[in-house]
Design a protein around this motif. Structure first.
Motif, PDB file in Angstrom:
ATOM      1  N   SER A 302      36.734  40.340  35.984  1.00 53.33           N
ATOM      2  CA  SER A 302      36.774  41.734  35.543  1.00 53.33           C
ATOM      3  C   SER A 302      38.142  42.055  35.006  1.00 53.33           C
ATOM      4  O   SER A 302      39.151  41.566  35.518  1.00 53.33           O
ATOM      5  N   PHE A 303      38.188  42.845  33.974  1.00 51.20           N
ATOM      6  CA  PHE A 303      39.474  43.401  33.535  1.00 51.20           C
ATOM      7  C   PHE A 303      39.210  44.777  32.972  1.00 51.20           C
ATOM      8  O   PHE A 303      38.148  45.011  32.389  1.00 51.20           O
ATOM      9  N   THR A 304      40.147  45.649  33.181  1.00 51.31           N
ATOM     10  CA  THR A 304      39.994  47.088  32.877  1.00 51.31           C
ATOM     11  C   THR A 304      38.562  47.490  33.245  1.00 51.31           C
ATOM     12  O   THR A 304      38.160  47.335  34.371  1.00 51.31           O
ATOM     13  N   ARG A 305      37.762  47.968  32.274  1.00 52.08           N
ATOM     14  CA  ARG A 305      36.417  48.406  32.678  1.00 52.08           C
ATOM     15  C   ARG A 305      35.348  47.416  32.245  1.00 52.08           C
ATOM     16  O   ARG A 305      34.167  47.746  32.176  1.00 52.08           O
ATOM     17  N   TYR A 306      35.747  46.192  31.982  1.00 56.52           N
ATOM     18  CA  TYR A 306      34.782  45.185  31.549  1.00 56.52           C
ATOM     19  C   TYR A 306      34.542  44.155  32.634  1.00 56.52           C
ATOM     20  O   TYR A 306      35.440  43.780  33.383  1.00 56.52           O
ATOM     21  N   ARG A 307      33.309  43.692  32.676  1.00 58.67           N
ATOM     22  CA  ARG A 307      32.998  42.531  33.502  1.00 58.67           C
ATOM     23  C   ARG A 307      32.551  41.450  32.536  1.00 58.67           C
ATOM     24  O   ARG A 307      31.624  41.662  31.746  1.00 58.67           O
ATOM     25  N   ARG A 308      33.253  40.338  32.561  1.00 54.11           N
ATOM     26  CA  ARG A 308      32.964  39.287  31.589  1.00 54.11           C
ATOM     27  C   ARG A 308      32.218  38.175  32.317  1.00 54.11           C
ATOM     28  O   ARG A 308      32.689  37.684  33.347  1.00 54.11           O
ATOM     29  N   GLU A 309      31.067  37.808  31.787  1.00 53.30           N
ATOM     30  CA  GLU A 309      30.299  36.703  32.375  1.00 53.30           C
ATOM     31  C   GLU A 309      30.390  35.535  31.410  1.00 53.30           C
ATOM     32  O   GLU A 309      29.909  35.627  30.279  1.00 53.30           O
ATOM     33  N   ILE A 310      31.005  34.475  31.874  1.00 57.72           N
ATOM     34  CA  ILE A 310      31.253  33.330  30.990  1.00 57.72           C
ATOM     35  C   ILE A 310      30.372  32.163  31.416  1.00 57.72           C
ATOM     36  O   ILE A 310      30.461  31.694  32.553  1.00 57.72           O
TER      37      ILE A 310
END
Ligand code: ADE
Length: 372
Positions: A302-310
């Motif tokens: 997660s960073f700032t208001r994003y959740r990144r799914e890699i």
């Protein structure tokens, strides 16, 4: 808002600042034994304050200890190369802080003539130093009567004064002024640390421990039953999920790493080539054949208001390099046992730690980090 000023006025009238007395007495008994409080110097205060921006004390402690062993003073930090500095910071996030610390060390070792400036306005000119950090450095390193208003202290103050206003620049300025006025002569260092400590240990965001608070007799929100509603907050924008795909491109036992471009969020860090989008769109963009990929797993960060799914896919080299869109990025083939020597951005670090088997003879992926 009146009460805090009234306690200060009481001080002027009867020579006692009961608010500060109660706070400092509590701090003398309850302060945590933290490594940067043991042998404090302007340098160690600077390092700890940078690490503690946006990061919990428990996370910071091992980083601080490692950092002070490797870079015990401004000179050793100034002499280091940026890659080593970033590697020691790896995992703490917000890497701009590490680059700013390095830049400050270079200034101190050069034009500043060997020492940090000791006043708020000069400190505010340093890279990465905002009003909070300038106040923290002036007071904790040099015992100057300046406020250090971090999130914990802001919460504590809005409760103490029962402020029914969403904190913004004007309110923060007002709080700084009130805190500065309340600092007893010669006690800025302890007074500010005591406020921070009380915010961190007692005046908690949810379920504050009001009954054990040394300032309960001074707190307007407690008296009015509004502590749980302070500070007032704007509604947060919802978290957005974004999908990305990382390619674990191997050539024998070596992996392809790309360096983030300057000016990007993760400037200076490395990654396994990662692209926004799903399997289909990335394969199309890169003109790659999906049958050559093998799913290795997935990670989230997660960073700032994003959740990144890699999603990570392995493929043996055979594709034409550079990958489309990465022509201007530095690329390196890195042996598996040397992956730990590279500062990686968050997603790739999780891939290295969770999805890539250690090289033979290593007890874990991190076992290869002998140089750090
Ligand atoms: N947060 C920011 N500065 C701090 C300090 N000196 N001690 C504990 N927590 C902190």
């Amino acid at each position: 808002m009146e009460k805090f000023e009234i306690s200060c006025r009481e001080e002027a009238m009867n020579g006692r600042n009961t608010f500060a007395d109660d706070l400092l007495r509590w701090y003398a008994q309850e302060a945590r034994d933290l490594p940067w409080r043991r042998r404090s110097s302007p340098y160690s205060v600077l390092v700890s304050e940078f690490m503690l921006q946006q990061t919990q004390v428990a996370t910071v402690i091992p980083y601080f200890t490692r950092w002070m062993e490797r870079f015990p003073d401004f000179e050793s930090l100034a002499a280091a190369d940026e890659e080593e500095v970033l590697r020691l910071w790896e995992g703490l996030g917000y890497y701009r802080r590490a680059r700013s610390l390095h830049a400050i060390a270079l200034l101190v070792a050069g034009p500043l003539g060997g020492a940090l400036p000791d006043d708020y306005d000069s400190l505010l000119q340093l890279p990465g130093v905002g009003p909070y950090t300038a106040g923290a450095l002036a007071s904790l390193a040099f015992n100057r009567p300046e406020a250090a208003l971090d999130g914990n202290v802001e919460r504590l103050m809005t409760r103490l004064l029962d402020i029914a206003e969403i904190p913004g620049p004007a309110l923060r300025e007002d709080l700084r002024r009130r805190i500065t006025a309340a600092i007893p002569p010669g006690r800025a260092r302890d007074f500010n640390q005591a406020l921070m400590e009380l915010g961190a240990l007692v005046c908690l965001p949810r379920n504050p421990l009001c009954l054990s608070c040394p300032l309960k007799g001074h707190c307007l929100a407690l008296a009015r039953g509004t502590a749980a509603e302070r500070p007032l907050r704007r509604l947060r924008p919802p978290v957005e999920t974004v999908r990305a795909l990382a390619l674990l491109v191997t050539d024998g036992d070596r992996f392809l790493l790309l360096r983030h471009r300057d000016g990007e969020r993760w400037q200076g860090l490395w990654e396994f080539p990662t692209f926004d989008g799903d399997e289909e769109s990335v394969a199309a963009d890169l003109q790659l054949d999906r049958t050559a990929w093998k799913k290795a797993g997935s990670v989230r960060h997660s960073f700032t208001r994003y959740r990144r799914e890699i999603s990570a896919f392995s493929l043996a080299v055979g594709l034409s390099l550079p990958l489309p869109g990465t022509e201007d990025r530095e690329a390196r083939w890195v042996a598996r046992e040397e992956l730990g020597d590279y500062p990686l951005s968050a997603g790739s670090r999780k891939i290295r730690e969770g999805l890539i088997a250690p090289a033979e003879g290593e007890s874990s992926v991190d076992g290869g980090r002998g140089k750090a």
